[in-house]
Write an enzyme that holds these catalytic residues in place. Structure first.
Site, mmCIF file in Angstrom:
data_model
loop_
_atom_site.group_PDB
_atom_site.id
_atom_site.type_symbol
_atom_site.label_atom_id
_atom_site.label_comp_id
_atom_site.label_asym_id
_atom_site.label_seq_id
_atom_site.Cartn_x
_atom_site.Cartn_y
_atom_site.Cartn_z
ATOM 1 N N LYS A 1 -51.452 7.809 5.744
ATOM 2 C CA LYS A 1 -52.419 7.275 4.768
ATOM 3 C C LYS A 1 -52.976 8.379 3.883
ATOM 4 C CE LYS A 1 -56.819 6.677 5.969
ATOM 5 N NZ LYS A 1 -57.924 7.159 5.159
ATOM 6 N N ASN A 2 -53.410 9.464 4.495
ATOM 7 C CA ASN A 2 -54.089 10.486 3.695
ATOM 8 C C ASN A 2 -53.142 11.239 2.762
ATOM 9 O OD1 ASN A 2 -56.532 9.726 4.680
ATOM 10 N ND2 ASN A 2 -56.726 11.395 6.169
ATOM 11 N N ARG B 1 -62.775 6.809 -0.088
ATOM 12 C CA ARG B 1 -63.105 8.199 -0.359
ATOM 13 C C ARG B 1 -62.102 8.810 -1.350
ATOM 14 N NH1 ARG B 1 -66.812 12.094 -0.049
ATOM 15 N NH2 ARG B 1 -65.991 14.114 0.531
ATOM 16 N N CYS C 1 -65.623 6.316 4.765
ATOM 17 C CA CYS C 1 -66.319 6.124 6.031
ATOM 18 C C CYS C 1 -67.639 6.861 6.050
ATOM 19 C CB CYS C 1 -65.451 6.638 7.173
ATOM 20 S SG CYS C 1 -64.105 5.540 7.572
ATOM 21 N N ARG D 1 -70.964 13.635 2.859
ATOM 22 C CA ARG D 1 -69.615 14.026 2.430
ATOM 23 C C ARG D 1 -69.671 14.421 0.965
ATOM 24 N NH1 ARG D 1 -65.285 9.870 4.805
ATOM 25 N NH2 ARG D 1 -63.897 11.647 4.587
ATOM 26 N N PRO D 2 -70.190 15.617 0.698
ATOM 27 C CA PRO D 2 -70.335 16.045 -0.697
ATOM 28 C C PRO D 2 -68.980 16.292 -1.345
ATOM 29 C CG PRO D 2 -70.812 17.866 0.789
ATOM 30 C CD PRO D 2 -70.536 16.682 1.649
ATOM 31 N N ASP E 1 -60.233 13.457 12.900
ATOM 32 C CA ASP E 1 -59.853 12.041 12.857
ATOM 33 C C ASP E 1 -59.315 11.529 14.197
ATOM 34 O OD1 ASP E 1 -60.671 11.902 10.270
ATOM 35 O OD2 ASP E 1 -58.678 11.721 9.376
ATOM 36 N N ILE F 1 -66.670 19.299 12.048
ATOM 37 C CA ILE F 1 -66.351 19.030 10.638
ATOM 38 C C ILE F 1 -67.392 18.107 9.995
ATOM 39 C CG2 ILE F 1 -64.565 18.254 9.006
ATOM 40 C CD1 ILE F 1 -63.393 20.445 10.704
ATOM 41 N N ARG G 1 -58.412 -0.385 7.130
ATOM 42 C CA ARG G 1 -58.297 0.588 6.033
ATOM 43 C C ARG G 1 -57.166 1.585 6.288
ATOM 44 N NH1 ARG G 1 -63.501 3.772 4.785
ATOM 45 N NH2 ARG G 1 -61.811 4.914 3.842
HETATM 46 C C1 UD1 Z 1 -60.216 14.242 4.543
HETATM 47 C C2 UD1 Z 1 -59.601 13.012 5.137
HETATM 48 C C3 UD1 Z 1 -60.387 12.575 6.380
HETATM 49 C C4 UD1 Z 1 -60.503 13.739 7.362
HETATM 50 C C5 UD1 Z 1 -61.009 14.990 6.672
HETATM 51 C C6 UD1 Z 1 -60.986 16.226 7.576
HETATM 52 C C7 UD1 Z 1 -58.657 11.895 3.243
HETATM 53 C C8 UD1 Z 1 -58.749 10.769 2.269
HETATM 54 N N1 UD1 Z 1 -59.620 11.967 4.146
HETATM 55 O O1 UD1 Z 1 -61.543 13.891 4.158
HETATM 56 O O2 UD1 Z 1 -59.690 11.500 6.979
HETATM 57 O O3 UD1 Z 1 -61.439 13.379 8.366
HETATM 58 O O4 UD1 Z 1 -60.209 15.284 5.511
HETATM 59 O O5 UD1 Z 1 -59.703 16.426 8.065
HETATM 60 O O6 UD1 Z 1 -57.714 12.652 3.244
HETATM 61 N N2 UD1 Z 1 -67.144 19.492 2.147
HETATM 62 C C9 UD1 Z 1 -68.113 20.059 1.345
HETATM 63 N N3 UD1 Z 1 -67.974 19.966 -0.007
HETATM 64 C C10 UD1 Z 1 -66.909 19.349 -0.599
HETATM 65 C C11 UD1 Z 1 -65.918 18.782 0.234
HETATM 66 C C12 UD1 Z 1 -66.052 18.874 1.597
HETATM 67 O O7 UD1 Z 1 -69.081 20.624 1.845
HETATM 68 O O8 UD1 Z 1 -66.843 19.316 -1.831
HETATM 69 C C13 UD1 Z 1 -67.269 19.560 3.613
HETATM 70 C C14 UD1 Z 1 -67.402 18.187 4.255
HETATM 71 O O9 UD1 Z 1 -68.727 17.741 4.267
HETATM 72 C C15 UD1 Z 1 -66.869 18.456 5.653
HETATM 73 C C16 UD1 Z 1 -65.783 19.501 5.403
HETATM 74 O O10 UD1 Z 1 -66.058 20.072 4.129
HETATM 75 O O11 UD1 Z 1 -67.871 19.009 6.455
HETATM 76 C C17 UD1 Z 1 -64.366 18.974 5.431
HETATM 77 O O12 UD1 Z 1 -64.271 17.870 4.572
HETATM 78 P P1 UD1 Z 1 -62.921 17.509 3.787
HETATM 79 O O13 UD1 Z 1 -61.794 18.256 4.428
HETATM 80 O O14 UD1 Z 1 -63.143 17.681 2.336
HETATM 81 O O15 UD1 Z 1 -62.769 15.981 4.127
HETATM 82 P P2 UD1 Z 1 -62.372 14.804 3.175
HETATM 83 O O16 UD1 Z 1 -61.433 15.276 2.095
HETATM 84 O O17 UD1 Z 1 -63.580 14.039 2.814
#
Ligand code: UD1
Length: 434
Positions: free
Chosen positions: A22-23, A96, A120, A125-126, A309, A331, A401
């Site tokens: 999916k991702n 997302r 989710c 999730r910034p 995940d 995370i 989803r």
């Molecule tokens: C993606 C996956 C999700 C998985 C996650 C971690 C998708 C659609 N989703 O989510 O299933 O759980 O990776 O493997 O692929 N962060 C910041 N600023 C940002 C972006 C991220 O501080 O701009 C932080 C987040 O709050 C979190 C960490 O970085 O603590 C990792 O997040 P990230 O890897 O970006 O997760 P997602 O892309 O949201």
């Protein structure tokens, strides 16, 4: 409202085939609109997140054709990349990965206007790192009224970008925008997840020049245009891991097909520590467990560490082990919301900050429980399949989803699960199953 009705207690046995990731699909479907030529993508999982993203790109003018259940042809030629462009469909705020459309559109048209992402609810999730990346490439990024992100650039120019936090989303998004930027972009402290490599491989198949995906330094040499391509998405590491834990929790014996065993190593090694047997083949794994499960320690980390995940599914399995396990979530900050539901089923789990202390119990007892997010929902299904008696799980839309035909695949392994949408149907199910 639809629920899963489950009668637990059966060891799952047989074979299950894993869908496309999916991702990875979400990044690849967004990337597909970066060329005006036709792109054919195989092994697309048919889950609500991919359907929502496909509907969103259709809404802005892309042509989407389903060639078969898992093959989609996309042509982005019909998208008009001027100020009228706006991604704000009915469901897009629920997922997302809508954020990938910012990188894809900005890269192609130097302009993107996309509703802020949802997804989710697993803590804050910034997307500050995504925005910082786009700004470094020369874009002006604003959040405007109505919860939308507008990014605009005269032109994008490759730069050096260091990510303060390892982020899957930011790594892919910057890669997308940089693919069509002028000059060379270096992403340092990049995420290394298998789906980062898959999106990079797909972009390269379309003519991009990306090196180093899968390491923590990715180098993108911008090209002036991307072209049509055919591509097949990698298997879903998390769906595979979910069935692996399901086999262990129910003390079953399951052959999980269409996987890349290397992507499953962190999960396999924890299951082996717990006393399960994991046999790796070229593109499948057999997972077996019987008798007593041993406790262990888990800390979620970016790939190749233990995936966040899989945290909930693993905790649901550890809750049936003989002893005390510690699960640390490093995370996301709000990823233990399933614990109270597992406790309703008899689990003995205490959450302290980002740590869950799990005292194993012998059995779960069936209960009425509610899925709070996608992976939490999968964990509850695992618990219900291992439990004594009947359970119902509400809010299965979260599970749908990311898991294709989840109930059907579980039935294929002998599990008693059905979708019901009223108390009457649940009672009928109970009578039928006995
Ligand atoms: C993606 C996956 C999700 C998985 C996650 C971690 C998708 C659609 N989703 O989510 O299933 O759980 O990776 O493997 O692929 N962060 C910041 N600023 C940002 C972006 C991220 O501080 O701009 C932080 C987040 O709050 C979190 C960490 O970085 O603590 C990792 O997040 P990230 O890897 O970006 O997760 P997602 O892309 O949201």
């Amino acid at each position: 409202m639809e629920q899963y009705a489950i009668k637990g207690g059966k060891a799952l046995e047989g074979e299950v085939t894993i869908a496309g990731a999916k991702n990875a699909a979400l990044g690849i479907l967004a990337a597909a609109i970066m060329t005006d030529e036709k792109v054919v993508i195989e092994n697309v999982p048919d889950v609500s997140d991919t359907r929502t993203l496909l509907a969103a790109i259709q809404d802005i003018g892309a042509t989407v054709e389903h060639l078969d259940e898992h093959t989609v042809s996309i042509c982005g030629k019909g998208i008009v990349g001027d100020d009228t462009l706006s991604v704000d469909g009915k469901n897009i705020r629920k997922i997302r990965a809508s954020y990938y459309l910012i990188g894809a559109l900005l890269g192609k048209y130097n302009y993107a206007n996309v509703a802020l992402p949802g997804g989710c609810d697993i803590g804050t999730r910034p997307i500050d790192l995504h925005i910082k990346g786009f700004e470094t490439l020369g874009a002006d990024v604003k959040i405007i009224q109505g919860g939308k992100i507008v990014a605009r650039a005269e032109k994008l120019v490759g730069k050096h970008i260091y990510l303060d936090t390892v982020s899957v989303g930011a790594t892919i998004n910057i890669m997308l925008a940089a693919a069509l930027a002028e000059g060379k972009t270096t992403i340092e402290n990049a995420a290394k997840e298998p789906h980062i490599v898959d999106v990079a491989n797909f972009l390269n198949t379309m003519g991009a020049n990306i090196k180093g995906a899968g390491t923590d330094v990715i180098r993108v040499r911008g090209v002036s245009r991307l072209h049509g391509a055919e591509y097949s998405i990698i298997p879903d590491q998390i769906e595979a891991g979910t069935f692996m834990t399901m086999a262990v929790a129910t003390r079953g014996n399951v052959l999980i097909k269409n996987v890349i065993p290397k992507h499953l190593e962190a999960i396999s090694s924890k299951l082996i520590e717990m006393g399960a047997t994991v046999i790796e083949y070229d593109d499948s794994v057999r997972v077996m467990a019987d008798g007593v499960l041993k406790p262990t320690q888990i800390k979620t980390l970016p790939y190749p560490g233990f995936p966040t995940d899989m945290q909930a599914q693993m905790a649901a399995t550890l809750a049936l082990s003989d002893g005390t396990s510690i699960v640390t979530e490093s995370i996301f900050e709000n990823r233990f919301r399933y614990v109270q539901e597992l406790c309703k089923m008899g689990a003995d789990i205490r959450v302290e900050g980002n740590t869950a202390i799990i005292h194993g119990v012998e059995k779960y007892l069936g209960a009425s429980i509610v899925a709070s997010d996608l992976r939490a929902g999968a964990a509850l299904v695992i618990a219900a399949l291992a439990a004594d008696g009947f359970s119902t799980i509400d809010d299965i839309k979260f599970i749908q989803r990311g898991y294709e035909n989840f109930d059907e695949k579980i039935r294929g392994l002998g599990g008693d699960i059905e979708i019901v949408d009223s108390e009457r149907e649940f009672q009928k199910y109970k009578l039928k199953i006995g």
